[in-house]
Design a protein around this motif. Structure first.
Motif, mmCIF file in Angstrom:
data_model
loop_
_atom_site.group_PDB
_atom_site.id
_atom_site.type_symbol
_atom_site.label_atom_id
_atom_site.label_comp_id
_atom_site.label_asym_id
_atom_site.label_seq_id
_atom_site.Cartn_x
_atom_site.Cartn_y
_atom_site.Cartn_z
ATOM 1 N N ARG A 8 -38.793 -26.462 -28.851
ATOM 2 C CA ARG A 8 -37.875 -27.216 -27.993
ATOM 3 C C ARG A 8 -37.424 -28.479 -28.707
ATOM 4 N NH1 ARG A 8 -39.126 -30.193 -22.338
ATOM 5 N NH2 ARG A 8 -36.972 -30.481 -21.750
ATOM 6 N N LYS A 10 -35.466 -31.660 -27.521
ATOM 7 C CA LYS A 10 -34.859 -32.348 -26.380
ATOM 8 C C LYS A 10 -33.785 -33.324 -26.840
ATOM 9 C CE LYS A 10 -36.027 -34.969 -22.275
ATOM 10 N NZ LYS A 10 -37.091 -35.584 -21.498
ATOM 11 N N ASN A 11 -34.066 -34.023 -27.924
ATOM 12 C CA ASN A 11 -33.143 -35.026 -28.447
ATOM 13 C C ASN A 11 -32.794 -34.626 -29.878
ATOM 14 O OD1 ASN A 11 -31.969 -37.310 -29.634
ATOM 15 N ND2 ASN A 11 -33.062 -38.681 -28.264
ATOM 16 N N THR A 12 -31.675 -33.951 -30.048
ATOM 17 C CA THR A 12 -31.283 -33.417 -31.353
ATOM 18 C C THR A 12 -31.076 -34.525 -32.375
ATOM 19 O OG1 THR A 12 -30.196 -31.605 -30.194
ATOM 20 C CG2 THR A 12 -29.678 -31.865 -32.501
ATOM 21 N N PRO A 53 -30.993 -25.546 -27.343
ATOM 22 C CA PRO A 53 -32.380 -25.884 -27.670
ATOM 23 C C PRO A 53 -33.418 -25.104 -26.877
ATOM 24 C CG PRO A 53 -31.351 -27.647 -26.424
ATOM 25 C CD PRO A 53 -30.267 -26.640 -26.739
ATOM 26 N N ASN A 54 -33.021 -24.379 -25.846
ATOM 27 C CA ASN A 54 -33.975 -23.601 -25.066
ATOM 28 C C ASN A 54 -34.021 -22.133 -25.480
ATOM 29 O OD1 ASN A 54 -34.704 -25.826 -23.421
ATOM 30 N ND2 ASN A 54 -32.799 -25.555 -22.289
ATOM 31 N N TYR A 74 -43.625 -36.137 -32.361
ATOM 32 C CA TYR A 74 -42.341 -35.722 -31.770
ATOM 33 C C TYR A 74 -42.576 -34.622 -30.737
ATOM 34 C CZ TYR A 74 -37.712 -33.639 -31.337
ATOM 35 O OH TYR A 74 -36.558 -33.133 -30.834
ATOM 36 N N ALA A 78 -42.064 -34.404 -26.755
ATOM 37 C CA ALA A 78 -40.917 -33.515 -26.529
ATOM 38 C C ALA A 78 -39.613 -34.146 -26.991
ATOM 39 C CB ALA A 78 -40.829 -33.080 -25.074
ATOM 40 N N GLY A 79 -39.700 -35.007 -27.989
ATOM 41 C CA GLY A 79 -38.492 -35.593 -28.561
ATOM 42 C C GLY A 79 -37.801 -36.602 -27.685
ATOM 43 N N ALA A 80 -38.490 -37.092 -26.684
ATOM 44 C CA ALA A 80 -37.867 -38.038 -25.746
ATOM 45 C C ALA A 80 -37.509 -39.340 -26.403
ATOM 46 C CB ALA A 80 -38.803 -38.290 -24.566
#
Length: 80
Positions: A8, A10-12, A53-54, A74, A78-80
């Motif tokens: 996943r 979350k924030n590319t 991303p999913n 990361y 979850a890349g938040a």
């Protein structure tokens, strides 16, 4: 090399920045079993922006042990 599975993003933008700032190489394993260095191949890195991303699973291989800690942090956040 250290293998990391990304399920996943979350924030590319944060993910791409993290790859660019890695100390070592970040290899993406392609479906044909070849490897692409995301730090050297900007087109491949930009393609990550366009995928859902999913609906993917990335197998990354890191050459520097210190980078694995960054990726783990990361993924935990979850890349938040």
């Amino acid at each position: 090399m250290y293998k990391i599975n990304i399920r996943r993003i979350k924030n590319t933008d944060k993910f791409i920045k993290m790859v660019e700032n890695c100390r070592g190489c970040v290899f993406l394993q392609l479906p044909n079993e070849m490897f692409c260095d995301l730090k050297q191949n900007k087109e491949a890195l930009q393609m990550i922006r366009m995928i859902n991303p999913n609906e993917f699973w990335l197998d990354l291989f890191l050459t520097d042990a210190q980078d694995s800690y960054t990726f783990m942090a990361y993924m935990v956040g979850a890349g938040a």
